[in-house]
Design an enzyme around this catalytic site. Structure first.
Site, PDB file in Angstrom:
ATOM      1  N   LYS A   1       0.816  -1.222   0.000  1.00 10.64           N
ATOM      2  CA  LYS A   1       0.000   0.000   0.000  1.00 10.64           C
ATOM      3  C   LYS A   1       0.857   1.283   0.000  1.00 10.64           C
ATOM      4  CE  LYS A   1      -4.006  -2.042   2.348  1.00 10.64           C
ATOM      5  NZ  LYS A   1      -5.003  -1.823   3.419  1.00 10.64           N
TER       6      LYS A   1
ATOM      7  N   TYR B   1     -12.619  -1.589  -3.644  1.00 12.21           N
ATOM      8  CA  TYR B   1     -13.087  -1.668  -2.257  1.00 12.21           C
ATOM      9  C   TYR B   1     -14.610  -1.532  -2.148  1.00 12.21           C
ATOM     10  CZ  TYR B   1      -8.456  -1.785  -0.065  1.00 12.21           C
ATOM     11  OH  TYR B   1      -7.214  -2.171   0.383  1.00 12.21           O
TER      12      TYR B   1
ATOM     13  N   ASN C   1      -1.923   0.446   6.755  1.00 12.10           N
ATOM     14  CA  ASN C   1      -1.439  -0.819   7.315  1.00 12.10           C
ATOM     15  C   ASN C   1      -0.591  -1.630   6.332  1.00 12.10           C
ATOM     16  OD1 ASN C   1      -3.520  -1.678   5.721  1.00 12.10           O
ATOM     17  ND2 ASN C   1      -4.504  -2.948   7.268  1.00 12.10           N
TER      18      ASN C   1
ATOM     19  N   HIS D   1      -2.338  -5.365   1.767  1.00 13.74           N
ATOM     20  CA  HIS D   1      -3.649  -6.001   1.650  1.00 13.74           C
ATOM     21  C   HIS D   1      -3.417  -7.428   1.175  1.00 13.74           C
ATOM     22  CE1 HIS D   1      -7.719  -6.952   0.246  1.00 13.74           C
ATOM     23  NE2 HIS D   1      -7.125  -7.426  -0.826  1.00 13.74           N
TER      24      HIS D   1
ATOM     25  N   GLU E   1      -9.842 -10.641  -7.269  1.00 12.24           N
ATOM     26  CA  GLU E   1      -8.861  -9.558  -7.136  1.00 12.24           C
ATOM     27  C   GLU E   1      -7.713  -9.722  -8.129  1.00 12.24           C
ATOM     28  OE1 GLU E   1      -9.899  -8.668  -2.446  1.00 12.24           O
ATOM     29  OE2 GLU E   1      -7.970  -9.556  -2.921  1.00 12.24           O
TER      30      GLU E   1
HETATM   31  P1  PCG Z   1      -7.607  -4.251   3.578  1.00 13.16           P
HETATM   32  O1  PCG Z   1      -6.967  -3.553   2.441  1.00 13.16           O
HETATM   33  O2  PCG Z   1      -7.214  -5.650   3.840  1.00 13.16           O
HETATM   34  O3  PCG Z   1      -9.201  -4.203   3.373  1.00 13.16           O
HETATM   35  C1  PCG Z   1     -10.018  -3.184   3.853  1.00 13.16           C
HETATM   36  C2  PCG Z   1      -9.243  -2.114   4.513  1.00 13.16           C
HETATM   37  O4  PCG Z   1      -9.987  -1.170   5.252  1.00 13.16           O
HETATM   38  C3  PCG Z   1      -8.325  -2.728   5.550  1.00 13.16           C
HETATM   39  O5  PCG Z   1      -7.285  -3.405   4.897  1.00 13.16           O
HETATM   40  C4  PCG Z   1      -7.908  -1.520   6.371  1.00 13.16           C
HETATM   41  O6  PCG Z   1      -6.708  -0.937   5.937  1.00 13.16           O
HETATM   42  C5  PCG Z   1      -9.053  -0.539   6.109  1.00 13.16           C
HETATM   43  N1  PCG Z   1      -9.688  -0.187   7.357  1.00 13.16           N
HETATM   44  C6  PCG Z   1     -10.292  -1.004   8.243  1.00 13.16           C
HETATM   45  N2  PCG Z   1     -10.752  -0.287   9.293  1.00 13.16           N
HETATM   46  C7  PCG Z   1     -10.408   1.009   9.058  1.00 13.16           C
HETATM   47  C8  PCG Z   1     -10.591   2.214   9.770  1.00 13.16           C
HETATM   48  O7  PCG Z   1     -11.180   2.238  10.857  1.00 13.16           O
HETATM   49  N3  PCG Z   1     -10.108   3.348   9.187  1.00 13.16           N
HETATM   50  C9  PCG Z   1      -9.475   3.341   7.981  1.00 13.16           C
HETATM   51  N4  PCG Z   1      -9.020   4.482   7.453  1.00 13.16           N
HETATM   52  N5  PCG Z   1      -9.276   2.212   7.285  1.00 13.16           N
HETATM   53  C10 PCG Z   1      -9.739   1.068   7.820  1.00 13.16           C
END
Ligand code: PCG
Length: 140
Positions: free
Chosen positions: A11, A51, A114, A117, A128
């Site tokens: 990411k 998403y 984070n 993904h 995907e």
């Molecule tokens: P991913 O990419 O696996 O799939 C959905 C994403 O939503 C997840 O990783 C997180 O990065 C994101 N996500 C989940 N909870 C939150 C949140 O509370 N805030 C934000 N900004 N992103 C979130």
């Protein structure tokens, strides 16, 4: 468990901090083979489509804006039990909950930023992979 493929994104928070190689090394050390890889810049429409399942969540707008803030690296990882193996090496979604040695424990900044993904099931992995790659780009 047979050989399986999963889909991975490195990411924007990670590409921005030049962590692509370190994260790819974690996949390889876990026994996953990178059978396709490309660095791309998502458009907002593409992020919203990818998403789409989260479109009703309060963080949807923030998530999509984040995903277009820098380039990403999309990859297909192959190996025995690849989906579970990749989820293990990524660690919990929230880095505060991620186990020692996982990518998110080591590199993630927050639940949103984070670093990676990974697909959560065979059906989503297939969808995907097809969203980002043509069959010709997958080289086992
Ligand atoms: P991913 O990419 O696996 O799939 C959905 C994403 O939503 C997840 O990783 C997180 O990065 C994101 N996500 C989940 N909870 C939150 C949140 O509370 N805030 C934000 N900004 N992103 C979130």
């Amino acid at each position: 468990m047979a050989i399986q493929r999963t889909f991975s994104i490195i990411k924007p928070d990670a590409t921005k901090r030049n962590l692509t190689g370190k994260i790819a090394a974690k996949f390889e050390e876990a026994g996953l083979r990178i059978v396709a890889s490309k660095r791309i810049q998502l458009t907002l429409a593409q992020a919203q489509q990818f998403y789409g399942v989260h479109s009703e969540r309060p963080f949807f707008g923030e998530l999509c804006e984040f995903m277009i803030s820098e380039p990403i690296v999309v990859q297909v990882l192959e190996g025995e039990d690849a989906i579970a193996k990749n989820r293990e090496v990524m660690g919990a979604t929230n880095p505060a909950d991620a186990a020692e040695g996982t990518i998110r424990k080591e590199f993630a900044l927050s639940i949103g930023e984070n670093s990676v993904h990974g697909s959560d099931a065979p059906e989503t992995a297939a969808e995907e992979i097809a969203f980002f790659f043509s069959g010709l780009e997958l080289v086992g």
